[in-house]
Motif scaffolding. Sequence first.
Motif, PDB file in Angstrom:
ATOM      1  N   PHE A 185      55.195  40.206  44.161  1.00 21.24           N
ATOM      2  CA  PHE A 185      55.050  38.960  44.921  1.00 21.24           C
ATOM      3  C   PHE A 185      54.672  39.265  46.365  1.00 21.24           C
ATOM      4  O   PHE A 185      55.285  40.130  46.991  1.00 21.24           O
ATOM      5  CB  PHE A 185      56.378  38.187  44.913  1.00 21.24           C
ATOM      6  N   ARG A 186      53.687  38.567  46.866  1.00 25.20           N
ATOM      7  CA  ARG A 186      53.317  38.720  48.273  1.00 25.20           C
ATOM      8  C   ARG A 186      52.945  37.365  48.824  1.00 25.20           C
ATOM      9  O   ARG A 186      52.181  36.623  48.192  1.00 25.20           O
ATOM     10  CB  ARG A 186      52.110  39.664  48.434  1.00 25.20           C
ATOM     11  N   ASN A 187      53.484  37.078  49.986  1.00 27.72           N
ATOM     12  CA  ASN A 187      53.187  35.785  50.613  1.00 27.72           C
ATOM     13  C   ASN A 187      51.822  35.885  51.300  1.00 27.72           C
ATOM     14  O   ASN A 187      51.729  35.963  52.520  1.00 27.72           O
ATOM     15  CB  ASN A 187      54.301  35.460  51.610  1.00 27.72           C
ATOM     16  N   GLU A 188      50.780  35.925  50.488  1.00 25.85           N
ATOM     17  CA  GLU A 188      49.419  36.131  50.998  1.00 25.85           C
ATOM     18  C   GLU A 188      48.980  34.940  51.853  1.00 25.85           C
ATOM     19  O   GLU A 188      49.229  33.791  51.496  1.00 25.85           O
ATOM     20  CB  GLU A 188      48.430  36.304  49.835  1.00 25.85           C
ATOM     21  N   ILE A 189      48.310  35.252  52.942  1.00 21.58           N
ATOM     22  CA  ILE A 189      47.883  34.184  53.858  1.00 21.58           C
ATOM     23  C   ILE A 189      46.678  33.443  53.290  1.00 21.58           C
ATOM     24  O   ILE A 189      46.578  32.232  53.359  1.00 21.58           O
ATOM     25  CB  ILE A 189      47.536  34.796  55.239  1.00 21.58           C
ATOM     26  N   PHE A 196      42.001  36.393  42.164  1.00 14.84           N
ATOM     27  CA  PHE A 196      41.774  37.686  42.809  1.00 14.84           C
ATOM     28  C   PHE A 196      42.971  38.074  43.685  1.00 14.84           C
ATOM     29  O   PHE A 196      43.496  39.167  43.608  1.00 14.84           O
ATOM     30  CB  PHE A 196      40.494  37.666  43.650  1.00 14.84           C
ATOM     31  N   ARG A 197      43.373  37.173  44.538  1.00 15.25           N
ATOM     32  CA  ARG A 197      44.499  37.434  45.435  1.00 15.25           C
ATOM     33  C   ARG A 197      45.482  36.279  45.312  1.00 15.25           C
ATOM     34  O   ARG A 197      45.190  35.164  45.735  1.00 15.25           O
ATOM     35  CB  ARG A 197      44.010  37.557  46.876  1.00 15.25           C
ATOM     36  N   THR A 198      46.622  36.534  44.725  1.00 19.17           N
ATOM     37  CA  THR A 198      47.589  35.470  44.484  1.00 19.17           C
ATOM     38  C   THR A 198      48.943  35.894  45.043  1.00 19.17           C
ATOM     39  O   THR A 198      49.142  37.067  45.380  1.00 19.17           O
ATOM     40  CB  THR A 198      47.718  35.210  42.969  1.00 19.17           C
ATOM     41  N   CYS A 199      49.858  34.947  45.140  1.00 22.90           N
ATOM     42  CA  CYS A 199      51.174  35.288  45.687  1.00 22.90           C
ATOM     43  C   CYS A 199      52.066  35.905  44.624  1.00 22.90           C
ATOM     44  O   CYS A 199      52.977  36.660  44.931  1.00 22.90           O
ATOM     45  CB  CYS A 199      51.827  34.041  46.278  1.00 22.90           C
ATOM     46  N   LYS A 269      35.016  44.471  45.846  1.00 25.04           N
ATOM     47  CA  LYS A 269      36.406  44.314  46.304  1.00 25.04           C
ATOM     48  C   LYS A 269      37.294  45.286  45.552  1.00 25.04           C
ATOM     49  O   LYS A 269      37.009  45.650  44.408  1.00 25.04           O
ATOM     50  CB  LYS A 269      36.918  42.890  45.989  1.00 25.04           C
ATOM     51  N   GLU A 270      38.422  45.587  46.181  1.00 24.61           N
ATOM     52  CA  GLU A 270      39.349  46.558  45.582  1.00 24.61           C
ATOM     53  C   GLU A 270      39.880  46.116  44.229  1.00 24.61           C
ATOM     54  O   GLU A 270      40.270  44.971  44.038  1.00 24.61           O
ATOM     55  CB  GLU A 270      40.537  46.773  46.531  1.00 24.61           C
ATOM     56  N   LEU A 271      39.904  47.113  43.332  1.00 26.69           N
ATOM     57  CA  LEU A 271      40.425  46.882  41.992  1.00 26.69           C
ATOM     58  C   LEU A 271      41.704  47.680  41.803  1.00 26.69           C
ATOM     59  O   LEU A 271      42.679  47.220  41.225  1.00 26.69           O
ATOM     60  CB  LEU A 271      39.363  47.396  41.013  1.00 26.69           C
ATOM     61  N   GLU A 272      41.661  48.888  42.323  1.00 27.45           N
ATOM     62  CA  GLU A 272      42.760  49.822  42.095  1.00 27.45           C
ATOM     63  C   GLU A 272      42.758  50.888  43.173  1.00 27.45           C
ATOM     64  O   GLU A 272      41.699  51.268  43.671  1.00 27.45           O
ATOM     65  CB  GLU A 272      42.549  50.447  40.709  1.00 27.45           C
ATOM     66  N   THR A 312      48.534  55.877  41.087  1.00 27.30           N
ATOM     67  CA  THR A 312      47.404  55.049  40.656  1.00 27.30           C
ATOM     68  C   THR A 312      47.952  53.632  40.540  1.00 27.30           C
ATOM     69  O   THR A 312      48.880  53.380  39.781  1.00 27.30           O
ATOM     70  CB  THR A 312      46.804  55.516  39.307  1.00 27.30           C
ATOM     71  N   SER A 313      47.397  52.743  41.334  1.00 26.71           N
ATOM     72  CA  SER A 313      47.973  51.398  41.445  1.00 26.71           C
ATOM     73  C   SER A 313      46.910  50.350  41.173  1.00 26.71           C
ATOM     74  O   SER A 313      45.997  50.134  41.965  1.00 26.71           O
ATOM     75  CB  SER A 313      48.532  51.231  42.860  1.00 26.71           C
ATOM     76  N   ALA A 314      47.030  49.699  40.007  1.00 25.99           N
ATOM     77  CA  ALA A 314      46.016  48.724  39.605  1.00 25.99           C
ATOM     78  C   ALA A 314      46.635  47.341  39.471  1.00 25.99           C
ATOM     79  O   ALA A 314      47.834  47.205  39.217  1.00 25.99           O
ATOM     80  CB  ALA A 314      45.404  49.142  38.269  1.00 25.99           C
ATOM     81  N   GLY A 315      45.817  46.322  39.635  1.00 26.42           N
ATOM     82  CA  GLY A 315      46.274  44.950  39.446  1.00 26.42           C
ATOM     83  C   GLY A 315      45.903  44.496  38.036  1.00 26.42           C
ATOM     84  O   GLY A 315      44.733  44.540  37.664  1.00 26.42           O
ATOM     85  N   LEU A 316      46.910  44.071  37.276  1.00 25.81           N
ATOM     86  CA  LEU A 316      46.632  43.600  35.913  1.00 25.81           C
ATOM     87  C   LEU A 316      45.852  42.283  35.945  1.00 25.81           C
ATOM     88  O   LEU A 316      44.848  42.119  35.261  1.00 25.81           O
ATOM     89  CB  LEU A 316      47.959  43.429  35.149  1.00 25.81           C
TER      90      LEU A 316
HETATM   91  P1  ATP Z   1      44.967  44.217  50.229  1.00 21.00           P
HETATM   92  O1  ATP Z   1      44.794  45.178  51.369  1.00 21.00           O
HETATM   93  O2  ATP Z   1      43.677  43.753  49.623  1.00 21.00           O
HETATM   94  O3  ATP Z   1      45.936  43.120  50.472  1.00 21.00           O
HETATM   95  P2  ATP Z   1      46.390  46.359  49.112  1.00 21.00           P
HETATM   96  O4  ATP Z   1      45.451  47.470  49.425  1.00 21.00           O
HETATM   97  O5  ATP Z   1      47.607  46.162  49.924  1.00 21.00           O
HETATM   98  O6  ATP Z   1      45.600  45.012  48.994  1.00 21.00           O
HETATM   99  P3  ATP Z   1      47.843  47.590  47.058  1.00 21.00           P
HETATM  100  O7  ATP Z   1      49.142  47.423  47.734  1.00 21.00           O
HETATM  101  O8  ATP Z   1      47.211  48.943  47.063  1.00 21.00           O
HETATM  102  O9  ATP Z   1      46.819  46.511  47.597  1.00 21.00           O
HETATM  103  O10 ATP Z   1      47.991  47.035  45.577  1.00 21.00           O
HETATM  104  C1  ATP Z   1      47.514  47.717  44.467  1.00 21.00           C
HETATM  105  C2  ATP Z   1      46.720  46.805  43.569  1.00 21.00           C
HETATM  106  O11 ATP Z   1      47.458  45.627  43.266  1.00 21.00           O
HETATM  107  C3  ATP Z   1      45.424  46.297  44.187  1.00 21.00           C
HETATM  108  O12 ATP Z   1      44.377  47.220  43.997  1.00 21.00           O
HETATM  109  C4  ATP Z   1      45.186  45.017  43.415  1.00 21.00           C
HETATM  110  O13 ATP Z   1      44.553  45.295  42.183  1.00 21.00           O
HETATM  111  C5  ATP Z   1      46.587  44.518  43.150  1.00 21.00           C
HETATM  112  N1  ATP Z   1      46.961  43.477  44.118  1.00 21.00           N
HETATM  113  C6  ATP Z   1      47.466  43.664  45.360  1.00 21.00           C
HETATM  114  N2  ATP Z   1      47.704  42.494  45.958  1.00 21.00           N
HETATM  115  C7  ATP Z   1      47.354  41.530  45.075  1.00 21.00           C
HETATM  116  C8  ATP Z   1      47.380  40.104  45.104  1.00 21.00           C
HETATM  117  N3  ATP Z   1      47.827  39.436  46.153  1.00 21.00           N
HETATM  118  N4  ATP Z   1      46.933  39.429  44.020  1.00 21.00           N
HETATM  119  C9  ATP Z   1      46.485  40.102  42.927  1.00 21.00           C
HETATM  120  N5  ATP Z   1      46.453  41.438  42.845  1.00 21.00           N
HETATM  121  C10 ATP Z   1      46.871  42.156  43.893  1.00 21.00           C
END
Ligand code: ATP
Length: 457
Positions: A185-189, A196-199, A269-272, A312-316
């Motif tokens: 969980f992240r309180n994304e702005i 793609f980017r969710t809380c 955009k970042e995937l992993e 290795t950190s990926a977003g499902l």
């Molecule tokens: P950003 O800088 O874009 O906020 P981050 O580099 O902090 O992301 P990481 O902490 O490395 O991201 O997270 C690892 C992976 O988790 C990311 O590559 C992405 O696939 C996924 N992820 C991170 N934040 C989110 C989010 N808010 N929503 C969906 N997936 C996410």
Amino acid sequence: MTGMADTAVTMDKIVSLAKRRGFVFQSSEIYGGLSGAWDYGPQGIELKNRIARFWWKEMTQLHDNIVGIDAAILMHPRVWHASGHVENFTDPLVDCKKCKTRFRADQIPPENLAAKKCPECGGELTETRKFNLMFKTTLGPVEDESGLVYLRPETAQGIYVNFKNVQQSNRMKIPFGIAQIGKAFRNEIVTKNFIFRTCEFEQMEMQFFVKPGTDMEWFEYWREQRWNYYQKLGIDMNKLRWHRHGPDELAHYAKDAYDIEFEFPMGFKELEGVHNRSDYDLSRHQQFSGKDLQYIDQDNGNERYIPNIIETSAGLTRQLLMLLCDSYEEQKVADKGNDDDWRTVLHFHPAVAPITVAVLPLMKKDGLAELAQEIRAELKEDFVTDYDQSGAIGRRYRRQDEVGTPFCVTIDYQTKEDSTITIRDRDSMLQERVPRMRISEYIRHKIKDYKRPERRL
Ligand code: ATP
């Protein structure tokens, strides 16, 4: 869609298909929705589960020295002090005083930031301030600071704090890894661009513990492994690229860090992330917990050291979006001058497609529907199946194409005579006659030998 059509893959098309065909819905939609949260429908959950399964197999089953865990979302608050999240897990935030839009300062044009000018309406921007992304809640009946806990913003810490438990209970020898899939969980702005980017989202993380000095070797190994994973998943490799963290992006403890980026409709955009995290994580937890987290190398005279970590950190959920974008195609399949000339198809790898096989009787009558149900029952044990008997067969194929079903089994009059069926391949649209007894075997082979088709884009 007739004649010349704009077949570009846009986020609007993906969002609309995802809703129409039961992949992803807006959270609490009947109440106007909640930004940053999404619900996965019948097709979405199947797809998500299969991506998770695909990753899990890749990371655990195919590596002798990686095991899994499932840690709690709620953790001791000291974890987040040790990890540095309480202090540093912040985004720089600015607000527009006029239109009230909130921005991440690092995501607006630098000239706007310098001039304090809103990129949306031209209004005045506030000073940049730090905003911590962790959600807080309280544990226990009293809502005060003593019960303060955080919803984990990453799954990795659950792995680090269990390093000794896993190592000792499973008698793991370094190098070894621990994998985990779970919610974060992240309180994304800013939460635009669909899922793609969710809380609330899901991560698939693997932390690999190595002897200091061997870390760069393992780092290269994992970069290669993770790149190959996407090839196995059937992704267009031209849409992937590496991004190396520059000095301004690199965390102070990280030795080196790369991201794999995918070309989404809004750009790369970042995937992993694949990161060499040095001995930072276990050193910090040792320091904050007071527990000895050194590894004792019994094969080497009981040498003790704090392992280095390759992550290795990926977003499902982000991978699910990648698959939707990568597999989506609007394809011209005929030239009759009407809507049927086109099909929308999702070319998922059959191992992750939400439905593996659809069973379609050519007609409802003459016992074909009953026969089709019988055949479906035979296939159910092995595959996720669907059954559809309504409408013209061409329409039914189109409906399956739209959710990415790789195989359609059609039951016709010949089936009654010689117990053969036709299997239609989603990508080539070719049909083959196969004995009823051999359907499962045929499909299993096709899944194993699957190759990404050349698109006619
Ligand atoms: P950003 O800088 O874009 O906020 P981050 O580099 O902090 O992301 P990481 O902490 O490395 O991201 O997270 C690892 C992976 O988790 C990311 O590559 C992405 O696939 C996924 N992820 C991170 N934040 C989110 C989010 N808010 N929503 C969906 N997936 C996410």
